[in-house]
Design an enzyme around this catalytic site. Structure first.
Site, short mmCIF file in Angstrom:
data_model
loop_
_atom_site.label_atom_id
_atom_site.label_comp_id
_atom_site.label_asym_id
_atom_site.label_seq_id
_atom_site.Cartn_x
_atom_site.Cartn_y
_atom_site.Cartn_z
N LYS A 79 32.63 -5.32 -50.67
CA LYS A 79 32.36 -5.70 -49.43
C LYS A 79 31.99 -7.04 -49.16
O LYS A 79 31.48 -7.59 -50.05
CB LYS A 79 31.46 -4.59 -48.82
CG LYS A 79 32.00 -3.31 -48.90
CD LYS A 79 33.16 -2.91 -47.72
CE LYS A 79 33.29 -1.31 -47.43
NZ LYS A 79 34.45 -1.31 -46.23
N THR A 80 31.80 -7.50 -47.73
CA THR A 80 31.60 -8.97 -47.53
C THR A 80 30.09 -9.12 -47.65
O THR A 80 30.03 -10.30 -48.38
CB THR A 80 31.81 -9.07 -45.92
OG1 THR A 80 33.47 -8.80 -45.94
CG2 THR A 80 31.56 -10.50 -45.41
N PHE A 81 29.31 -8.40 -47.03
CA PHE A 81 27.85 -8.87 -47.19
C PHE A 81 27.36 -8.68 -48.69
O PHE A 81 26.70 -9.51 -49.13
CB PHE A 81 26.91 -8.07 -46.15
CG PHE A 81 26.75 -8.58 -44.73
CD1 PHE A 81 25.74 -8.67 -44.23
CD2 PHE A 81 28.17 -9.34 -44.22
CE1 PHE A 81 25.64 -9.38 -42.99
CE2 PHE A 81 27.98 -9.81 -42.94
CZ PHE A 81 26.62 -10.02 -42.33
#
Length: 422
Positions: A79-81
């Site tokens: 995921k991004t974060f």
């Protein structure tokens, strides 16, 4: 935009001429200002390495062919974060505390973390590289990066502002209304400053390709348009650096790749587990749960049974290869579907196609981009595959910070990218 010839590894020189006359001696040459290389970490969110093969990214492809490339594996969850925080801390999400794009903490049951959260409470498990750089007197600037607007080390205040803590010397709060052109121009404007207020380490973030991948899927026309747009802005960045006479060590990465998804590949939880037995924390590319009070045994028996196209574990039994399952914020139960399948609570309505990430980091679809180009790097070289925890040690080497004792990655994993000393 035409490909921009990479001048990142060139030495810029300036000459000043004098004038003479019979009545005065020659003027002394004006002093020449020599710029030290700046390190720029560029994230192109959702950029799969195979996108370079589409013939739509001449600037990125030229940087790759003239620099160093490798297959980079994201950390889990993809995921991004979590992965952006890994890139700047050198720790896997299980160790740095940003374990998801949305998460909960039992000490704050009514205040879940979202991608807009800037309270240091969520981020203080690990120091990002710009904090250590600032403390060492190395000026930094962040044109967007998850966590860069957080005053690291600040005191958490429930539902209120936080004024203390360390931030980059220059930073901007993320907004999709800030165009990619404005993002590049802001970086170049920072680098036009006098030396004493000019950053030595800069981050630059683009979300265009990721958004297109979610909307249309990795093979879509939307992604192709996003690739052209980002490549043009990379070209503008390089042109601007050349005009400034500013050499740069570029480290261009993505946080993860993208897998195609559709309404034909959906796992409906309420069809396999009684909905009264659980509370769903996250769903999509994976699902996390808590059992409802008094239903722990019944829920565990149901969720840990064999399921088509999905494996589920108690957090303590998540396979070791994911390096995930010890942090307090990870919910008690975790389910991972086959790559490209979506976990949802109820059956979706209508037909749809798109893309997503969050799947197994070893799946080819989740591979991440790595390009390094500049005076510190070798030319025209590929290095063995590595996990993205090695990016922070590489950045530390480039900007002159000592390596950390507490780290999940090592400079050794990417040392082959560096130019051999003369």
């Amino acid at each position: 935009m035409k490909p921009v010839l990479s001048a990142l590894a060139l030495t810029f020189a300036a000459f000043a001429g004098g004038c003479t006359s019979v009545s005065s001696p020659p003027m002394a040459a004006a002093p020449v200002s020599v710029r030290e290389p700046v390190t720029i970490l560029v994230s192109i969110d959702g950029f799969h390495p195979d996108y370079l093969d589409r013939g739509l990214t001449p600037n990125l492809s030229q940087l790759a062919s003239g620099g160093v490339t490798a297959a980079m594996r994201p950390s889990f969850p993809t995921k991004t974060f979590p992965n952006h925080w890994t890139l700047v801390t050198g720790l896997v999400p299980d160790h740095h505390g940003i374990i998801a794009n949305r998460m909960e903490d039992r000490t704050r049951p009514d205040e879940p973390f979202t991608m807009a959260s800037v309270d240091p409470f969520w981020w203080n498990d690990a120091r990002p590289i710009w904090v250590e750089a600032e403390e060492a007197g190395i000026r930094t600037a962040a044109m967007f990066w998850p966590g860069s607007a957080v005053p690291w080390g600040g005191t958490s205040q429930r539902r209120g502002p936080v004024s203390d803590g360390v931030l980059p010397s220059d930073w901007q709060q993320f907004s999709m209304q800030v165009s990619n052109t404005q993002r590049v121009n802001s970086v170049l404007d920072w680098l036009r400053r006098p030396e004493d207020i000019r950053p030595e380490f800069v981050t630059l973030y683009f979300d265009t390709v990721d958004t297109a991948g979610h909307d249309g899927g990795p093979g879509s026309g939307e992604v192709n348009a996003g690739l052209k747009d980002i490549d043009g802005h990379i070209g503008a960045l390089i042109s601007g650096l050349n005009e400034l006479g500013q050499t740069a060590n570029l480290v261009i990465v993505s946080d993860h790749g993208m897998a195609p998804t559709s309404s034909e590949r959906v796992i409906v939880l309420d069809q396999i587990v009684d909905p009264s037995l659980y509370r769903l924390v996250e769903s999509g590319a994976y699902a996390t749960f808590e059992a409802t009070q008094g239903n722990e045994a019944a829920f565990e028996a149901a969720i840990l049974a064999d399921h088509a196209r999905m494996e589920c574990w108690p957090k303590s039994d998540i396979p070791a290869r994911f390096q995930y399952g010890t942090h307090d914020r990870i919910p008690p139960y975790f389910c991972l579907p086959e790559t490209g399948w979506t976990v949802t609570r109820s059956a979706p309505s209508g037909d749809w196609t798109g893309g997503n990430h969050g799947f197994d980091p070893f799946a080819p679809e989740m591979a991440a981009l790595f390009i390094a180009n500049g005076p510190a790097f070798a030319s025209g070289k590929g290095i063995p595959a590595f996990q993205n925890v090695a990016i922070a040690p590489l950045l530390r080497e480039l900007i002159g910070l000592p390596q950390k004792q507490r780290a999940d990655g090592s400079l050794e994993d990417v040392k082959g990218a560096l130019r051999a000393p003369r």
